[in-house]
Design an enzyme around this catalytic site. Structure first.
Site, PDB file in Angstrom:
ATOM      1  N   TYR A 184      52.938 -18.127  69.294  1.00 39.78           N
ATOM      2  CA  TYR A 184      53.426 -18.357  68.147  1.00 39.78           C
ATOM      3  C   TYR A 184      53.872 -19.881  68.518  1.00 39.78           C
ATOM      4  CZ  TYR A 184      53.937 -13.682  65.597  1.00 39.78           C
ATOM      5  OH  TYR A 184      53.666 -12.711  64.931  1.00 39.78           O
ATOM      6  N   HIS A 187      47.500  -9.496  60.314  1.00 44.56           N
ATOM      7  CA  HIS A 187      48.790  -8.936  61.073  1.00 44.56           C
ATOM      8  C   HIS A 187      49.154  -7.693  60.611  1.00 44.56           C
ATOM      9  CE1 HIS A 187      51.575 -11.703  63.072  1.00 44.56           C
ATOM     10  NE2 HIS A 187      52.281 -10.926  62.831  1.00 44.56           N
ATOM     11  N   ASP A 192      48.565 -16.534  60.833  1.00 45.51           N
ATOM     12  CA  ASP A 192      48.723 -15.835  59.472  1.00 45.51           C
ATOM     13  C   ASP A 192      50.017 -15.577  59.401  1.00 45.51           C
ATOM     14  OD1 ASP A 192      48.810 -14.202  61.393  1.00 45.51           O
ATOM     15  OD2 ASP A 192      47.475 -12.612  60.595  1.00 45.51           O
TER      16      ASP A 192
END
Length: 497
Positions: free
Chosen positions: A249, A369, A277
């Site tokens: 991330y 996800h 996403d």
């Protein structure tokens, strides 16, 4: 030469209990965390609650010993707690590690539920059933929850059931070979552990148990940015030369991301999966409804669980550090910072698959996800079909991986037949952790057995013979987009004046 540490008694520790002078003891080591408090992801309140005390019990509910040592600046270890006085601590300050482990692994209904012996678990669904009954309510909500109405979550799995296999017979299938290469890394099977946060909610050894199980089974673990254990602890928890991927991330503080990528490379991580996403977390209502544990934090990203007026969603509240400006133009920076293969995780349409190809990424992970971000996004297997319809060239230029909804070996075979180089499995491996490392190994063996059985019954002895001819997709073909725009609506947005 290591410096000698002095002994600190309870009385001295208790005097350092203010925001401008704060000490805590963890595992008999006393730390000065005064300077660290302003940067604590969850704010100073939880630290001040334990200021001047032995905070081991609170700390160990979610953290591992290495976290505090990696987080604090050198020299913040000020001494050792006088063990002769530990027994005289008030009851609410005693460090009862057994009690902590019981709390983090307790069942929701011990009086009525007998956890099955591992050999009685014969499917990934069995692991899920055990997890639902043995995880804490918050742990179960965090793992199992998905966005809003759970449409994408359900479709991820159900669309695999709508694709039929087309077996061939009278072929020599005495032997079946599952081995493959994923991004240049050998794997004993064409599946890997998808990144999933906070594995310690399922077992005290968390991601380290995953690493050991993957090492034993010869499969690859993709480590989450929001892992409960430090990255180094996870990598070193495996075996020498074990292959790991790392899910990234991107932090709004870009320098922290650069440092993390360099650390991953130094630890021998083989590829970076950049999550694209979830720049804002989805609304996971089951997770929001239960209050978050304020002591819960990731050892890698520093993300902290908390509560606000929207609820106690750990995914949302731990994602506040994410960089919402991330764009395709940042790919060269990520390549330079990591000097590792870059995989774009979260591709949900052909247009973005083509973008990843244009930016010379080594791979893409077709993923939504796990249905946890945007509800009604397409199921991953449907997106895989869209790539064939609109940009089939990506399969020759990049490694195409897919995750989401895979619970059977036959699901894996369908994805491989449709061009996936390998598949990722997330939640089922988290659920398997209710049995620790042995659970991870057992689930891997279940998947291998199911995949091998499916291959043999389809007349396929090894993965080189997998092809689209093995599957019938007609039940979903009408849902596959054939162009990047809408097929007949020609409305275009107009500028706001």
């Amino acid at each position: 030469m290591a410096r000698s540490l002095r002994t600190i008694d309870i009385d001295e520790l208790s005097r350092h209990n203010r925001e401008d002078d704060c000490w805590i003891a963890v595992e008999s080591e006393v730390y000065d965390i005064t300077d660290y408090m302003p940067s604590h992801p969850g704010g100073p309140a939880i630290i001040l609650k334990n200021a001047g005390k032995d905070a081991t019990a609170t700390y160990n509910e979610i953290h591992v010993p290495e976290t505090i040592k990696e987080t604090l600046a050198p020299g913040k270890l000020v001494g050792l707690l006088d063990q002769a006085e530990v027994v005289n601590l008030p009851e609410d300050q005693k460090s009862d590690i057994d009690q902590v482990e019981e709390k983090t692994n307790r069942t929701m209904s011990k009086d009525v539920y007998a956890k099955p012996e591992l050999h009685k678990i014969i499917s990934s669904k069995d692991f899920e059933d055990v997890a639902e009954k043995t995880l804490t309510p918050k742990g179960w909500a965090f793992y199992s929850s998905a966005a809003t109405d759970l449409v994408t979550l359900g479709n991820n799995a159900s669309f695999y059931r709508r694709i039929m296999l087309r077996p061939r017979v009278m072929r020599d299938v005495r032997k079946a070979d599952l081995t493959c290469s994923i991004l240049g890394c050998h794997s004993s099977a064409p599946f890997f552990v998808s990144p999933a946060a906070m594995a310690r909610l399922a077992h005290k050894d968390g991601e380290v148990a995953l690493a050991r199980g993957c090492a034993s089974e010869g499969i690859i673990q993709c480590i989450s940015s929001n892992a409960a254990f430090p990255l180094q602890s996870i990598v070193e928890g495996g075996v020498t030369n074990q292959s790991f991927f790392f899910q990234l991330y991107v932090n709004a503080e870009r320098e922290k991301t650069t440092q993390l990528l360099q650390k991953a490379r130094d630890l021998g991580v083989r590829a970076i999966f950049v999550t694209v996403d979830a720049h804002v977390p989805g609304k996971r209502e089951a997770d929001e409804r239960l209050a978050a544990d304020n002591t819960m934090a990731s050892a890698i990203s520093g993300a902290k669980a908390s509560n606000d007026k929207k609820g106690g969603g750990m995914g949302r509240l731990m994602g506040q550090y994410l960089d919402q400006t991330l764009s395709w133009h940042d790919i060269p920076w990520l390549k330079e910072a990591s000097r590792l293969p870059i995989v774009i995780k979260g591709i949900q349409c052909a247009a973005d698959a083509k973008k990843a190809m244009e930016y010379d990424c080594q791979g893409i992970l077709v993923s939504n996800h796990g249905g946890r971000s945007l509800d009604t996004a397409p199921p991953s297997i449907l997106t895989l079909l869209e790539l064939h319809a609109i940009c089939p060239e990506v399969f020759d230029r990049m490694e195409v991986l897919v995750d989401g909804g895979l619970t059977r070996g036959s699901d894996m075979l369908k994805a491989l037949a449709l061009g996936a180089k390998a598949v990722g499995v997330g939640r089922p491996f988290l659920y398997s952790l209710t049995y620790g490392q042995e659970g991870v190994e057992h689930l891997s063996q279940i998947f291998k057995d199911e995949l091998e059985t499916s291959m043999r019954l389809c007349g396929i002895p090894d993965l080189t013979q997998v092809s689209p001819a093995m599957v019938n997709t007609r039940d979903v073909d009408h849902l596959v987009p054939r162009e990047e725009g809408h097929p007949w609506i020609k409305w275009t947005p107009k500028a706001n004046l």
